[in-house]
Scaffold this active site. Sequence first.
Site, PDB file in Angstrom:
ATOM      1  N   ALA A 290      35.841  40.689  33.701  1.00  0.00           N
ATOM      2  CA  ALA A 290      34.829  41.212  34.613  1.00  0.00           C
ATOM      3  C   ALA A 290      36.424  42.521  35.368  1.00  0.00           C
ATOM      4  CB  ALA A 290      33.961  41.540  35.226  1.00  0.00           C
ATOM      5  N   CYS A 291      36.192  43.654  35.366  1.00  0.00           N
ATOM      6  CA  CYS A 291      37.282  44.421  35.919  1.00  0.00           C
ATOM      7  C   CYS A 291      36.806  45.881  36.751  1.00  0.00           C
ATOM      8  CB  CYS A 291      38.282  44.746  34.888  1.00  0.00           C
ATOM      9  SG  CYS A 291      37.245  45.241  32.944  1.00  0.00           S
ATOM     10  N   ASP A 292      37.895  46.790  37.532  1.00  0.00           N
ATOM     11  CA  ASP A 292      37.362  47.640  37.604  1.00  0.00           C
ATOM     12  C   ASP A 292      37.654  48.821  35.958  1.00  0.00           C
ATOM     13  OD1 ASP A 292      36.962  49.538  38.868  1.00  0.00           O
ATOM     14  OD2 ASP A 292      38.927  50.282  39.304  1.00  0.00           O
TER      15      ASP A 292
ATOM     16  N   SER B  67      42.678  42.942  32.641  1.00  0.00           N
ATOM     17  CA  SER B  67      41.637  41.947  31.875  1.00  0.00           C
ATOM     18  C   SER B  67      42.087  42.506  30.650  1.00  0.00           C
ATOM     19  CB  SER B  67      40.485  42.902  32.609  1.00  0.00           C
ATOM     20  OG  SER B  67      40.531  44.670  32.608  1.00  0.00           O
TER      21      SER B  67
ATOM     22  N   VAL C 120      32.966  45.421  36.365  1.00  0.00           N
ATOM     23  CA  VAL C 120      31.977  44.653  37.087  1.00  0.00           C
ATOM     24  C   VAL C 120      30.689  44.687  36.932  1.00  0.00           C
ATOM     25  CG1 VAL C 120      33.082  45.088  38.946  1.00  0.00           C
ATOM     26  CG2 VAL C 120      32.736  42.890  38.685  1.00  0.00           C
TER      27      VAL C 120
END
Lengths: 102, 146
Positions: free
Chosen positions: A15-17, A23, A46
């Site tokens: 999960a990331c922006d 990621s 995320v």
Amino acid sequence: MTTINGAAVRKVVIACDAGMGSSAMLAGQLRRQLGKHSVAVEHTPVDTIPADADVVICHQGLAERARISAPDTIIVPIQVFIGDPAVTRVVKAVQTGGDLDG
Amino acid sequence: MDDRLLAPEAVRLDEHAANRDDAIRRCGGVLVEIGAVDPAYVTAMLDREQSISTYVGAGVAIPHGTTAGKAAIRRDALAVVRFPAGVDWGGNHVTTCVAIAAQGDGHIELLADLAELLLDPERARALHEAADPDDVRRLLLSSAPN
């Protein structure tokens, strides 16, 4: 605290922006390491973690948002995207069938 | 080799930056120059860096934009921008940036290659010291689909 056995893991989500940088880098690495164990590796924002994720890996700065987004899923916070011991533990659990907490 | 994802003119071996934001502007500037992004993307790169550092280890950072900044991407592309004098990156010393503009997933194999390369001290050193842009591209594009 949730626990899952590594042998039961079918989907790992990073999960990331934005999902195009670190990621994506980690997803590429994990796909190579986990692909032969029939584990799908995805990277998603995320706030939209898929419901069928078994394990979520994210930077520690995003861990709280990940817990809100996926309250019943194992969350593994990491500090670095290359060679983090927490990622090594996930890979090992999948490979050898050990338990994972998070 | 994949000329579109990492073009020869997107490899800059001798840049200078006073600080991290300056280095990110330089990286974004290269992405603008090669026609991969609109100038607004550079602001998104600075925003992204404010939330979580893009430092990944071994003297390398991978600056990129935010989800909102994706609208400013014209085509997926990478740039390699080296700062031989080094840049203080929130306490880490960075000499090589791999700047990313991506809406799709076509660059993921290259990033996975980069991660493996950085775990190998000899190849990591080659990335930091290569004197020819084509050598840099060969190091990063070794297993990427052509």
